[in-house]
Write a protein that holds these residues in place. Structure first.
Motif, PDB file in Angstrom:
ATOM      1  N   VAL A  23       0.861  -1.184   0.000  1.00 41.85           N
ATOM      2  CA  VAL A  23       0.000   0.000   0.000  1.00 41.85           C
ATOM      3  C   VAL A  23       0.893   1.227   0.000  1.00 41.85           C
ATOM      4  O   VAL A  23       1.740   1.396   0.871  1.00 41.85           O
ATOM      5  CB  VAL A  23      -0.930   0.016   1.238  1.00 41.85           C
ATOM      6  CG1 VAL A  23      -1.812   1.251   1.226  1.00 41.85           C
ATOM      7  CG2 VAL A  23      -1.761  -1.249   1.297  1.00 41.85           C
ATOM      8  N   SER A  24       0.693   2.110  -0.986  1.00 38.19           N
ATOM      9  CA  SER A  24       1.510   3.317  -1.064  1.00 38.19           C
ATOM     10  C   SER A  24       0.750   4.575  -0.657  1.00 38.19           C
ATOM     11  O   SER A  24       1.368   5.604  -0.370  1.00 38.19           O
ATOM     12  CB  SER A  24       2.074   3.489  -2.476  1.00 38.19           C
ATOM     13  OG  SER A  24       1.031   3.537  -3.424  1.00 38.19           O
ATOM     14  N   LYS A  39      -4.271   2.738  -2.374  1.00 43.57           N
ATOM     15  CA  LYS A  39      -3.525   2.610  -3.631  1.00 43.57           C
ATOM     16  C   LYS A  39      -2.511   1.491  -3.407  1.00 43.57           C
ATOM     17  O   LYS A  39      -1.638   1.597  -2.550  1.00 43.57           O
ATOM     18  CB  LYS A  39      -2.820   3.910  -3.988  1.00 43.57           C
ATOM     19  CG  LYS A  39      -2.101   3.839  -5.303  1.00 43.57           C
ATOM     20  CD  LYS A  39      -1.495   5.164  -5.697  1.00 43.57           C
ATOM     21  CE  LYS A  39      -0.788   5.002  -7.027  1.00 43.57           C
ATOM     22  NZ  LYS A  39      -0.066   6.213  -7.375  1.00 43.57           N
ATOM     23  N   THR A  40      -2.684   0.404  -4.159  1.00 44.73           N
ATOM     24  CA  THR A  40      -1.855  -0.785  -3.964  1.00 44.73           C
ATOM     25  C   THR A  40      -1.198  -1.202  -5.269  1.00 44.73           C
ATOM     26  O   THR A  40      -1.431  -0.597  -6.322  1.00 44.73           O
ATOM     27  CB  THR A  40      -2.710  -1.966  -3.449  1.00 44.73           C
ATOM     28  OG1 THR A  40      -3.588  -2.390  -4.494  1.00 44.73           O
ATOM     29  CG2 THR A  40      -3.501  -1.583  -2.218  1.00 44.73           C
ATOM     30  N   ASP A  41      -0.425  -2.278  -5.187  1.00 48.05           N
ATOM     31  CA  ASP A  41       0.201  -2.844  -6.372  1.00 48.05           C
ATOM     32  C   ASP A  41      -0.708  -3.862  -7.063  1.00 48.05           C
ATOM     33  O   ASP A  41      -0.309  -4.488  -8.040  1.00 48.05           O
ATOM     34  CB  ASP A  41       1.549  -3.470  -6.024  1.00 48.05           C
ATOM     35  CG  ASP A  41       1.465  -4.537  -4.953  1.00 48.05           C
ATOM     36  OD1 ASP A  41       0.417  -4.654  -4.286  1.00 48.05           O
ATOM     37  OD2 ASP A  41       2.461  -5.264  -4.771  1.00 48.05           O
ATOM     38  N   LEU A  58     -11.852  -4.703   1.687  1.00 48.38           N
ATOM     39  CA  LEU A  58     -12.793  -5.076   0.631  1.00 48.38           C
ATOM     40  C   LEU A  58     -12.061  -5.061  -0.703  1.00 48.38           C
ATOM     41  O   LEU A  58     -11.351  -4.103  -1.014  1.00 48.38           O
ATOM     42  CB  LEU A  58     -13.969  -4.099   0.601  1.00 48.38           C
ATOM     43  CG  LEU A  58     -14.668  -3.839   1.935  1.00 48.38           C
ATOM     44  CD1 LEU A  58     -15.740  -2.770   1.774  1.00 48.38           C
ATOM     45  CD2 LEU A  58     -15.256  -5.117   2.484  1.00 48.38           C
ATOM     46  N   PHE A  59     -12.265  -6.103  -1.497  1.00 48.31           N
ATOM     47  CA  PHE A  59     -11.598  -6.235  -2.790  1.00 48.31           C
ATOM     48  C   PHE A  59     -12.616  -6.141  -3.909  1.00 48.31           C
ATOM     49  O   PHE A  59     -13.688  -6.741  -3.835  1.00 48.31           O
ATOM     50  CB  PHE A  59     -10.858  -7.571  -2.868  1.00 48.31           C
ATOM     51  CG  PHE A  59      -9.761  -7.696  -1.857  1.00 48.31           C
ATOM     52  CD1 PHE A  59      -8.486  -7.242  -2.134  1.00 48.31           C
ATOM     53  CD2 PHE A  59      -9.998  -8.255  -0.615  1.00 48.31           C
ATOM     54  CE1 PHE A  59      -7.473  -7.348  -1.198  1.00 48.31           C
ATOM     55  CE2 PHE A  59      -9.004  -8.369   0.328  1.00 48.31           C
ATOM     56  CZ  PHE A  59      -7.725  -7.910   0.034  1.00 48.31           C
ATOM     57  N   GLY A  60     -12.281  -5.393  -4.953  1.00 45.51           N
ATOM     58  CA  GLY A  60     -13.156  -5.229  -6.100  1.00 45.51           C
ATOM     59  C   GLY A  60     -13.977  -3.960  -5.984  1.00 45.51           C
ATOM     60  O   GLY A  60     -14.093  -3.372  -4.911  1.00 45.51           O
ATOM     61  N   LYS A  89       6.428   5.961   2.828  1.00 46.19           N
ATOM     62  CA  LYS A  89       6.889   4.582   2.699  1.00 46.19           C
ATOM     63  C   LYS A  89       5.700   3.716   2.338  1.00 46.19           C
ATOM     64  O   LYS A  89       4.555   4.120   2.481  1.00 46.19           O
ATOM     65  CB  LYS A  89       7.494   4.098   4.016  1.00 46.19           C
ATOM     66  CG  LYS A  89       8.733   4.853   4.435  1.00 46.19           C
ATOM     67  CD  LYS A  89       9.255   4.310   5.740  1.00 46.19           C
ATOM     68  CE  LYS A  89      10.490   5.052   6.185  1.00 46.19           C
ATOM     69  NZ  LYS A  89      10.966   4.578   7.483  1.00 46.19           N
ATOM     70  N   LYS A  90       5.992   2.502   1.897  1.00 40.86           N
ATOM     71  CA  LYS A  90       4.932   1.546   1.592  1.00 40.86           C
ATOM     72  C   LYS A  90       4.660   0.679   2.817  1.00 40.86           C
ATOM     73  O   LYS A  90       5.544   0.416   3.620  1.00 40.86           O
ATOM     74  CB  LYS A  90       5.306   0.681   0.400  1.00 40.86           C
ATOM     75  CG  LYS A  90       5.349   1.476  -0.896  1.00 40.86           C
ATOM     76  CD  LYS A  90       5.576   0.596  -2.072  1.00 40.86           C
ATOM     77  CE  LYS A  90       5.565   1.455  -3.334  1.00 40.86           C
ATOM     78  NZ  LYS A  90       5.738   0.664  -4.526  1.00 40.86           N
TER      79      LYS A  90
END
Length: 109
Positions: A23-24, A39-41, A58-60, A89-90
């Motif tokens: 997560v950035s 905001k992720t990879d 939650l995903f999607g 940092k991440k």
């Protein structure tokens, strides 16, 4: 004996399905006080929701899958994410989506 040990090791590694998510950035969702778009990879949308009836990751786009968290886990994750991302940092989340479990969370090395 070596063959048995090798097979046990292979099955143990095969069963380990932890996914590391970096997560950035976290941004509060408008209209909520404790819901954040992360905001992720990953290619899919990830939201940390600590306000709704179902709290967790939650995903999607519509939260098709979720990793539910206890209230204290959600609060702790929010604080740690905020601390890490404020330092530019991440933050790494180790999740097992098959078991729907957050294994660990920490600042990425």
């Amino acid at each position: 004996m070596k063959m048995v040990f090798a097979l046990v090791l292979v099955f143990a590694l095969f069963d380990a399905t932890a996914l590391e998510i970096k997560v950035s950035k976290m941004k509060r969702v408008s209209g909520y006080t404790e819901r954040y778009d992360l905001k992720t990879d990953l290619d899919e949308k990830v939201t940390l929701d600590c306000q709704s009836f179902i709290q967790g990751l939650l995903f999607g786009p519509m939260g098709e899958s979720a990793i539910m968290l206890e209230e204290w886990q959600c609060d702790e994750l929010t604080q740690e994410l905020r601390k890490t991302t404020n330092q530019f940092k991440k933050h790494c989340l180790e999740v097992d989506r098959e078991r729907a479990v957050l294994d660990s969370q920490h600042a990425c090395p």
